[in-house]
Write a protein that holds these residues in place. Sequence first.
Motif, mmCIF file in Angstrom:
data_model
loop_
_atom_site.group_PDB
_atom_site.id
_atom_site.type_symbol
_atom_site.label_atom_id
_atom_site.label_comp_id
_atom_site.label_asym_id
_atom_site.label_seq_id
_atom_site.Cartn_x
_atom_site.Cartn_y
_atom_site.Cartn_z
ATOM 1 N N VAL A 18 44.731 63.064 54.061
ATOM 2 C CA VAL A 18 43.527 63.164 53.226
ATOM 3 C C VAL A 18 42.400 62.347 53.850
ATOM 4 O O VAL A 18 41.260 62.813 53.958
ATOM 5 C CB VAL A 18 43.816 62.692 51.779
ATOM 6 C CG1 VAL A 18 42.532 62.522 50.987
ATOM 7 C CG2 VAL A 18 44.752 63.669 51.082
ATOM 8 N N LEU A 19 42.699 61.126 54.278
ATOM 9 C CA LEU A 19 41.677 60.281 54.882
ATOM 10 C C LEU A 19 41.167 60.878 56.196
ATOM 11 O O LEU A 19 39.972 60.813 56.490
ATOM 12 C CB LEU A 19 42.226 58.867 55.125
ATOM 13 C CG LEU A 19 42.552 58.057 53.871
ATOM 14 C CD1 LEU A 19 43.294 56.772 54.237
ATOM 15 C CD2 LEU A 19 41.305 57.744 53.059
ATOM 16 N N ALA A 20 42.039 61.488 56.986
ATOM 17 C CA ALA A 20 41.637 62.071 58.266
ATOM 18 C C ALA A 20 40.725 63.281 58.070
ATOM 19 O O ALA A 20 39.818 63.515 58.872
ATOM 20 C CB ALA A 20 42.864 62.469 59.084
ATOM 21 N N ARG A 21 40.947 64.054 57.003
ATOM 22 C CA ARG A 21 40.111 65.227 56.735
ATOM 23 C C ARG A 21 38.779 64.868 56.088
ATOM 24 O O ARG A 21 37.855 65.675 56.092
ATOM 25 C CB ARG A 21 40.864 66.213 55.838
ATOM 26 C CG ARG A 21 41.940 67.001 56.552
ATOM 27 C CD ARG A 21 42.474 68.125 55.688
ATOM 28 N NE ARG A 21 43.090 67.647 54.471
ATOM 29 C CZ ARG A 21 44.383 67.395 54.311
ATOM 30 N NH1 ARG A 21 45.208 67.581 55.320
ATOM 31 N NH2 ARG A 21 44.852 66.973 53.161
ATOM 32 N N ALA A 22 38.669 63.678 55.529
ATOM 33 C CA ALA A 22 37.449 63.275 54.835
ATOM 34 C C ALA A 22 36.328 62.992 55.827
ATOM 35 O O ALA A 22 36.561 62.383 56.869
ATOM 36 C CB ALA A 22 37.715 62.032 53.994
ATOM 37 N N PRO A 23 35.107 63.421 55.503
ATOM 38 C CA PRO A 23 33.986 63.071 56.381
ATOM 39 C C PRO A 23 33.658 61.578 56.274
ATOM 40 O O PRO A 23 33.901 60.954 55.235
ATOM 41 C CB PRO A 23 32.824 63.925 55.859
ATOM 42 C CG PRO A 23 33.261 64.495 54.570
ATOM 43 C CD PRO A 23 34.732 64.297 54.420
ATOM 44 N N ARG A 24 33.120 61.021 57.341
ATOM 45 C CA ARG A 24 32.824 59.588 57.352
ATOM 46 C C ARG A 24 31.915 59.160 56.197
ATOM 47 O O ARG A 24 32.172 58.116 55.597
ATOM 48 C CB ARG A 24 32.240 59.148 58.672
ATOM 49 C CG ARG A 24 32.018 57.630 58.659
ATOM 50 C CD ARG A 24 31.515 57.066 59.917
ATOM 51 N NE ARG A 24 30.248 57.647 60.291
ATOM 52 C CZ ARG A 24 29.451 57.138 61.201
ATOM 53 N NH1 ARG A 24 29.798 56.054 61.848
ATOM 54 N NH2 ARG A 24 28.324 57.711 61.499
ATOM 55 N N PRO A 25 30.857 59.905 55.839
ATOM 56 C CA PRO A 25 30.020 59.449 54.718
ATOM 57 C C PRO A 25 30.809 59.260 53.415
ATOM 58 O O PRO A 25 30.522 58.346 52.637
ATOM 59 C CB PRO A 25 28.964 60.547 54.579
ATOM 60 C CG PRO A 25 28.879 61.157 55.937
ATOM 61 C CD PRO A 25 30.273 61.080 56.494
ATOM 62 N N GLU A 26 31.815 60.100 53.206
ATOM 63 C CA GLU A 26 32.658 59.946 52.004
ATOM 64 C C GLU A 26 33.473 58.661 52.080
ATOM 65 O O GLU A 26 33.659 57.969 51.078
ATOM 66 C CB GLU A 26 33.580 61.154 51.835
ATOM 67 C CG GLU A 26 32.859 62.439 51.480
ATOM 68 C CD GLU A 26 32.245 62.402 50.092
ATOM 69 O OE1 GLU A 26 32.839 61.808 49.170
ATOM 70 O OE2 GLU A 26 31.158 62.982 49.932
ATOM 71 N N LEU A 27 33.992 58.345 53.255
ATOM 72 C CA LEU A 27 34.764 57.108 53.423
ATOM 73 C C LEU A 27 33.862 55.886 53.294
ATOM 74 O O LEU A 27 34.265 54.868 52.713
ATOM 75 C CB LEU A 27 35.483 57.097 54.769
ATOM 76 C CG LEU A 27 36.575 58.161 54.958
ATOM 77 C CD1 LEU A 27 37.154 58.085 56.366
ATOM 78 C CD2 LEU A 27 37.659 58.024 53.922
ATOM 79 N N GLU A 28 32.645 55.976 53.814
ATOM 80 C CA GLU A 28 31.688 54.867 53.676
ATOM 81 C C GLU A 28 31.366 54.633 52.199
ATOM 82 O O GLU A 28 31.310 53.491 51.736
ATOM 83 C CB GLU A 28 30.390 55.158 54.444
ATOM 84 C CG GLU A 28 30.533 55.190 55.936
ATOM 85 C CD GLU A 28 30.546 53.820 56.588
ATOM 86 O OE1 GLU A 28 30.587 52.787 55.890
ATOM 87 O OE2 GLU A 28 30.518 53.784 57.827
ATOM 88 N N LYS A 29 31.172 55.725 51.465
ATOM 89 C CA LYS A 29 30.886 55.625 50.030
ATOM 90 C C LYS A 29 32.072 55.008 49.295
ATOM 91 O O LYS A 29 31.906 54.152 48.428
ATOM 92 C CB LYS A 29 30.557 57.013 49.470
ATOM 93 C CG LYS A 29 30.039 57.007 48.056
ATOM 94 C CD LYS A 29 29.532 58.381 47.666
ATOM 95 C CE LYS A 29 30.685 59.240 47.202
ATOM 96 N NZ LYS A 29 30.263 60.546 46.667
ATOM 97 N N ALA A 30 33.275 55.413 49.675
ATOM 98 C CA ALA A 30 34.484 54.875 49.037
ATOM 99 C C ALA A 30 34.658 53.397 49.346
ATOM 100 O O ALA A 30 35.163 52.639 48.519
ATOM 101 C CB ALA A 30 35.710 55.660 49.497
#
Length: 153
Positions: A18-30
């Motif tokens: 799930v984390l690998a498929r997520a775009p970086r902006p989503e991970l930054e927001k998280a």
Amino acid sequence: MTKTVNPDNEARRRWLAVLARAPRPELEKARLFLEELPPLAHVRPAESGMVMLRGRVGGTGDAFNLGEASVTRCAIRVGSGALGVGYALGRDRRKVELMAVFDALLQDVQWHADIMRLVVEPLAKQQAAERDAASRAAAASKVEFFTFVRGQA
């Protein structure tokens, strides 16, 4: 010493996917959901390289080299806790660092439930919805072919 969750390989594989498929902006927001973190120790700093992609003739036949793809990896220890890793296609070093931090925190009892609830589960639902929408769009354009048999009485 922090207490760690001992996830089975399948659970950890799922959240890393799930984390690998997520775009970086989503991970930054998280990442903004997280409070002050213990110190981060880069065990293996983010680095990019190449991997050989292999295919199989007809999906099950002889293997062949399809081509190369760039991949980035990182390993981070958060405080004195578990080691977190991140691997992703492409050259986005910040993305794999965020993945490694989340992976390490997901192995920590103190953080596990919150990160699953606030980060992994919403991303998984979003990705499932995107896959479903793409599948519906492809199904809507499906063409049925049929053949007439000529010359039979």
